[in-house]
Design a protein around this motif. Structure first.
Motif, PDB file in Angstrom:
ATOM      1  N   ARG A 176     -33.763 -66.143  84.843  1.00 53.68           N
ATOM      2  CA  ARG A 176     -34.358 -66.237  83.557  1.00 53.68           C
ATOM      3  C   ARG A 176     -33.906 -65.322  82.271  1.00 53.68           C
ATOM      4  NH1 ARG A 176     -40.260 -66.290  85.947  1.00 53.68           N
ATOM      5  NH2 ARG A 176     -39.136 -64.665  86.753  1.00 53.68           N
ATOM      6  N   SER A 177     -32.757 -65.657  81.880  1.00 59.35           N
ATOM      7  CA  SER A 177     -31.974 -64.848  80.812  1.00 59.35           C
ATOM      8  C   SER A 177     -32.806 -64.877  79.736  1.00 59.35           C
ATOM      9  CB  SER A 177     -30.495 -65.376  80.576  1.00 59.35           C
ATOM     10  OG  SER A 177     -30.556 -66.642  80.596  1.00 59.35           O
ATOM     11  N   GLY A 178     -33.516 -66.042  79.109  1.00 61.96           N
ATOM     12  CA  GLY A 178     -34.296 -65.867  77.840  1.00 61.96           C
ATOM     13  C   GLY A 178     -35.342 -64.619  77.953  1.00 61.96           C
ATOM     14  N   ALA A 179     -36.022 -64.799  79.173  1.00 59.24           N
ATOM     15  CA  ALA A 179     -37.165 -63.871  79.159  1.00 59.24           C
ATOM     16  C   ALA A 179     -36.771 -62.322  79.321  1.00 59.24           C
ATOM     17  CB  ALA A 179     -38.043 -64.325  80.573  1.00 59.24           C
ATOM     18  N   MET A 180     -35.575 -62.186  80.076  1.00 55.86           N
ATOM     19  CA  MET A 180     -34.907 -60.887  80.177  1.00 55.86           C
ATOM     20  C   MET A 180     -34.767 -60.485  78.918  1.00 55.86           C
ATOM     21  SD  MET A 180     -32.452 -60.904  83.416  1.00 55.86           S
ATOM     22  CE  MET A 180     -31.905 -59.305  83.066  1.00 55.86           C
ATOM     23  N   ARG A 181     -33.993 -61.329  77.926  1.00 54.39           N
ATOM     24  CA  ARG A 181     -33.663 -60.790  76.593  1.00 54.39           C
ATOM     25  C   ARG A 181     -34.976 -60.615  75.800  1.00 54.39           C
ATOM     26  NH1 ARG A 181     -32.297 -57.959  73.939  1.00 54.39           N
ATOM     27  NH2 ARG A 181     -31.753 -58.276  71.505  1.00 54.39           N
ATOM     28  N   ARG A 182     -36.101 -61.322  75.948  1.00 54.49           N
ATOM     29  CA  ARG A 182     -37.163 -60.781  75.289  1.00 54.49           C
ATOM     30  C   ARG A 182     -37.853 -59.708  75.690  1.00 54.49           C
ATOM     31  NH1 ARG A 182     -37.142 -66.506  75.613  1.00 54.49           N
ATOM     32  NH2 ARG A 182     -38.461 -66.691  77.185  1.00 54.49           N
ATOM     33  N   ALA A 183     -37.528 -59.318  76.783  1.00 55.35           N
ATOM     34  CA  ALA A 183     -38.065 -57.994  77.400  1.00 55.35           C
ATOM     35  C   ALA A 183     -36.896 -56.884  77.209  1.00 55.35           C
ATOM     36  CB  ALA A 183     -38.140 -58.083  79.122  1.00 55.35           C
ATOM     37  N   GLY A 184     -36.131 -57.207  76.321  1.00 53.58           N
ATOM     38  CA  GLY A 184     -35.117 -55.883  76.035  1.00 53.58           C
ATOM     39  C   GLY A 184     -33.741 -55.930  76.736  1.00 53.58           C
TER      40      GLY A 184
END
Ligand code: HQG
Length: 167
Positions: free
Chosen positions: A146-154
């Motif tokens: 879940r790369s999008g969620a990971m990106r949003r987590a920094g």
């Protein structure tokens, strides 16, 4: 067949062990084309600049790139030696794939995906690519990240010039 052998040797030298061809890479991972051609000529007498251009152009994953002025060459990704490829962090797709082998799953669930010898964990936007990468290691296990969620987590994501996603 010769081309494939040369390409494998280039991956080894330009990513992991430049000393096998007596090469020196700069901090961006670049090596002088004349040096590389001279080194490969010792293995393959007929090898020259145009043969190198064919190896680069015909490589199935576009693993290598020439500098803009054509004087230098490097591997686009996959290094274990310390180089700074200069890729900028960018917005990943919402989901990326990672192909691995089923025997690694227990450990992956425990530790997460780890980069090992490489600089990054390698991911791909296409399921098919991840399937091939995973199958190299044994019985395929296909993971969705879940790369999008990971990106949003920094977390930061990068994409190599040949399209491999890295985190
Ligand atoms: C696994 C190819 C246990 C990981 C491909 C993989 C790619 C874990 C293996 C590039 C783990 C490392 C990279 C954990 C990860 N416990 N195992 N916690 N975390 N692993 O070869 O991704 O053809 O270093 O799943 O296209 O298979 O060389 O990485 O199975 O882009 O251009 O440890 O290599 O490109 O294996 O492949 P690798 P990879 P080239």
């Amino acid at each position: 067949k010769t081309m494939k052998r040369i390409s494998k040797l280039m991956s080894l030298a330009l990513r992991h062990r430049p000393q096998v061809l007596g090469l020196e890479l700069d901090e961006g991972g670049w090596c002088e084309v004349v040096q590389l051609v001279a080194a490969l000529q010792k293995r393959e007498a007929a090898f020259d600049r145009s043969a190198l251009e064919r190896v680069v152009a015909e490589n199935d994953k576009k693993r290598f790139a020439f500098s803009e002025d054509g004087q230098r060459i490097r591997a686009n990704q996959g290094h274990s030696i310390a180089v700074n490829l200069g890729y900028q962090s960018l917005e990943p797709p919402e989901e990326l794939f990672h192909g691995t082998a089923t025997r690694f799953l227990a450990s992956i669930r425990e530790q997460g995906l780890i980069k090992g010898q490489r600089h990054h964990v390698h991911l791909s936007a296409e399921e098919q690519t991840a399937r091939q990468v995973g199958a190299r290691h044994g019985k395929l296990a296909l993971l969705r990240v879940r790369s999008g969620a990971m990106r949003r987590a920094g977390h930061h994501f990068y994409r190599s010039d040949n399209g491999v996603w890295m985190c």
